[in-house]
Design a protein around this motif. Structure first.
Motif, PDB file in Angstrom:
ATOM      1  N   MET A   1      12.286  20.414  64.719  1.00  0.00           N
ATOM      2  CA  MET A   1      12.474  19.964  63.339  1.00  0.00           C
ATOM      3  C   MET A   1      12.225  18.455  63.248  1.00  0.00           C
ATOM      4  N   PRO A   2      11.549  17.990  62.213  1.00  0.00           N
ATOM      5  CA  PRO A   2      11.302  16.552  62.064  1.00  0.00           C
ATOM      6  C   PRO A   2      12.579  15.752  61.868  1.00  0.00           C
ATOM      7  N   ALA A   3      12.450  14.459  62.047  1.00  0.00           N
ATOM      8  CA  ALA A   3      13.580  13.546  61.878  1.00  0.00           C
ATOM      9  C   ALA A   3      14.093  13.569  60.442  1.00  0.00           C
ATOM     10  N   ALA A   4      15.342  13.147  60.286  1.00  0.00           N
ATOM     11  CA  ALA A   4      15.975  13.106  58.963  1.00  0.00           C
ATOM     12  C   ALA A   4      16.741  11.800  58.834  1.00  0.00           C
ATOM     13  N   VAL A   5      17.027  11.440  57.593  1.00  0.00           N
ATOM     14  CA  VAL A   5      17.715  10.177  57.346  1.00  0.00           C
ATOM     15  C   VAL A   5      18.686  10.335  56.182  1.00  0.00           C
ATOM     16  N   VAL A   6      19.848   9.706  56.299  1.00  0.00           N
ATOM     17  CA  VAL A   6      20.803   9.581  55.196  1.00  0.00           C
ATOM     18  C   VAL A   6      20.846   8.106  54.828  1.00  0.00           C
ATOM     19  N   PHE A   7      20.495   7.789  53.586  1.00  0.00           N
ATOM     20  CA  PHE A   7      20.432   6.377  53.197  1.00  0.00           C
ATOM     21  C   PHE A   7      21.404   6.025  52.074  1.00  0.00           C
ATOM     22  N   VAL A 134      28.994   9.880  54.704  1.00  0.00           N
ATOM     23  CA  VAL A 134      28.932  11.202  54.086  1.00  0.00           C
ATOM     24  C   VAL A 134      27.749  11.190  53.121  1.00  0.00           C
ATOM     25  N   GLY A 135      26.888  12.174  53.220  1.00  0.00           N
ATOM     26  CA  GLY A 135      25.744  12.142  52.310  1.00  0.00           C
ATOM     27  C   GLY A 135      24.845  13.345  52.422  1.00  0.00           C
ATOM     28  N   LEU A 136      23.704  13.188  51.800  1.00  0.00           N
ATOM     29  CA  LEU A 136      22.682  14.227  51.749  1.00  0.00           C
ATOM     30  C   LEU A 136      21.476  13.704  52.525  1.00  0.00           C
ATOM     31  N   ARG A 137      21.058  14.426  53.527  1.00  0.00           N
ATOM     32  CA  ARG A 137      19.962  13.926  54.352  1.00  0.00           C
ATOM     33  C   ARG A 137      18.594  14.322  53.785  1.00  0.00           C
ATOM     34  N   SER A 138      17.644  13.446  54.019  1.00  0.00           N
ATOM     35  CA  SER A 138      16.248  13.695  53.647  1.00  0.00           C
ATOM     36  C   SER A 138      15.470  13.920  54.935  1.00  0.00           C
ATOM     37  N   THR A 139      14.723  15.003  54.992  1.00  0.00           N
ATOM     38  CA  THR A 139      13.971  15.363  56.189  1.00  0.00           C
ATOM     39  C   THR A 139      12.485  15.133  55.960  1.00  0.00           C
ATOM     40  N   PHE A 140      11.865  14.439  56.890  1.00  0.00           N
ATOM     41  CA  PHE A 140      10.429  14.183  56.788  1.00  0.00           C
ATOM     42  C   PHE A 140       9.651  15.494  56.943  1.00  0.00           C
ATOM     43  N   ALA A 141       8.559  15.614  56.216  1.00  0.00           N
ATOM     44  CA  ALA A 141       7.720  16.807  56.323  1.00  0.00           C
ATOM     45  C   ALA A 141       7.067  16.893  57.699  1.00  0.00           C
TER      46      ALA A 141
END
Length: 250
Positions: A1-7, A134-141
């Motif tokens: 799975m690609p990397a993800a980030v919570v910003f 605490v958050g919602l992560r965004s995953t790179f395509a």
């Protein structure tokens, strides 16, 4: 799975309470930026509860700067104690003593209001936490390319005495990571990549998860600041490239 980030860290706007705390180490310390300034409980079994104020979609909970050997994360919509954990329950997580952090990932976002983090440490006199995200992560395509780098920076200072001996003033090393995404879709660019540059820049921390399927998420995740801003480059008609350099926050 690609990397993800919570910003976007929802914990910073939450109401925080703890089962116990010492006078000079209150639970609100998990909302300030310095990880080494920690909330400390009176005992070696204690918990934090974060009230987000409303039911908000979340799928990632992280706690850094821990003094603990085990942790458990629960998310509830209706139980102010967070103990019900009807939306998410991580079960017991072992705290890797090399990284002193836990990262709990939901498979799908849940609309939660109360986030409870239980800490225990049989061999400690007390438990601590320095920072909570605490958050919602965004995953790179698409994942970052080979050639990425990961390492430690040691800020310790060394000096020579008049007798020629080397004296070391020790400081705790921190991690750095340098990754390049050779293919960033337009959707990723406009939904979160530009937002990170605009809203976080060099000022606000991000949680960068190199491998969301890792069996040791504390090892493969960095909470920190971008050490420099890099441009979004368009080498092809439809795709973009982006580089991230991140330094672990202490």
């Amino acid at each position: 799975m690609p990397a993800a980030v919570v910003f976007e860290n929802l914990a910073d706007a939450a109401s925080v309470r703890a089962s116990s705390s010492i006078l000079l180490a209150q639970p609100t310390l998990v909302q300030q930026v310095h990880v080494e300034r920690r909330w400390r409980a009176l005992t070696n079994v204690a918990h934090l509860v974060l009230d987000l104020g409303a039911e908000i979609p979340i799928d990632t909970v992280a706690a850094m700067g821990l003094t603990a050997s085990a942790a458990r994360v629960r998310v509830s919509a209706d139980d102010p104690s967070g103990a019900a954990g009807e939306l998410f329950d991580s079960g017991q997580i072992t705290v890797d003593q090399a990284y002193l952090a836990i990262i709990a990932l939901c498979d799908m976002p849940v609309a939660g209001r109360y986030v409870r983090i239980d800490l225990s440490g049989a061999t400690f006199d007390y438990v601590e936490a320095g920072r909570v995200c605490v958050g919602l992560r965004s995953t790179f395509a698409y994942n970052f390319d080979y050639g990425w780098s990961y390492g430690y920076v040691d800020p310790s200072t060394r000096s020579k005495t008049r007798g020629g001996q080397t004296q070391v003033t020790p400081r705790r090393p921190y991690r750095t990571i340098d990754v390049s995404f050779a293919r960033v879709t337009a959707a990723d660019r406009y939904t979160f990549v530009e937002r990170i540059d605009r809203e976080n820049a060099l000022q606000r921390d991000i949680l960068f998860i190199t491998d969301p399927e890792s069996d040791n998420l504390a090892r493969d995740t960095i909470w920190g600041l971008m050490s420099e801003t890099t441009p979004i480059v368009q080498p092809f008609i439809e795709d973009f490239t982006k580089q991230y350099r991140i330094e672990e926050r202490r």
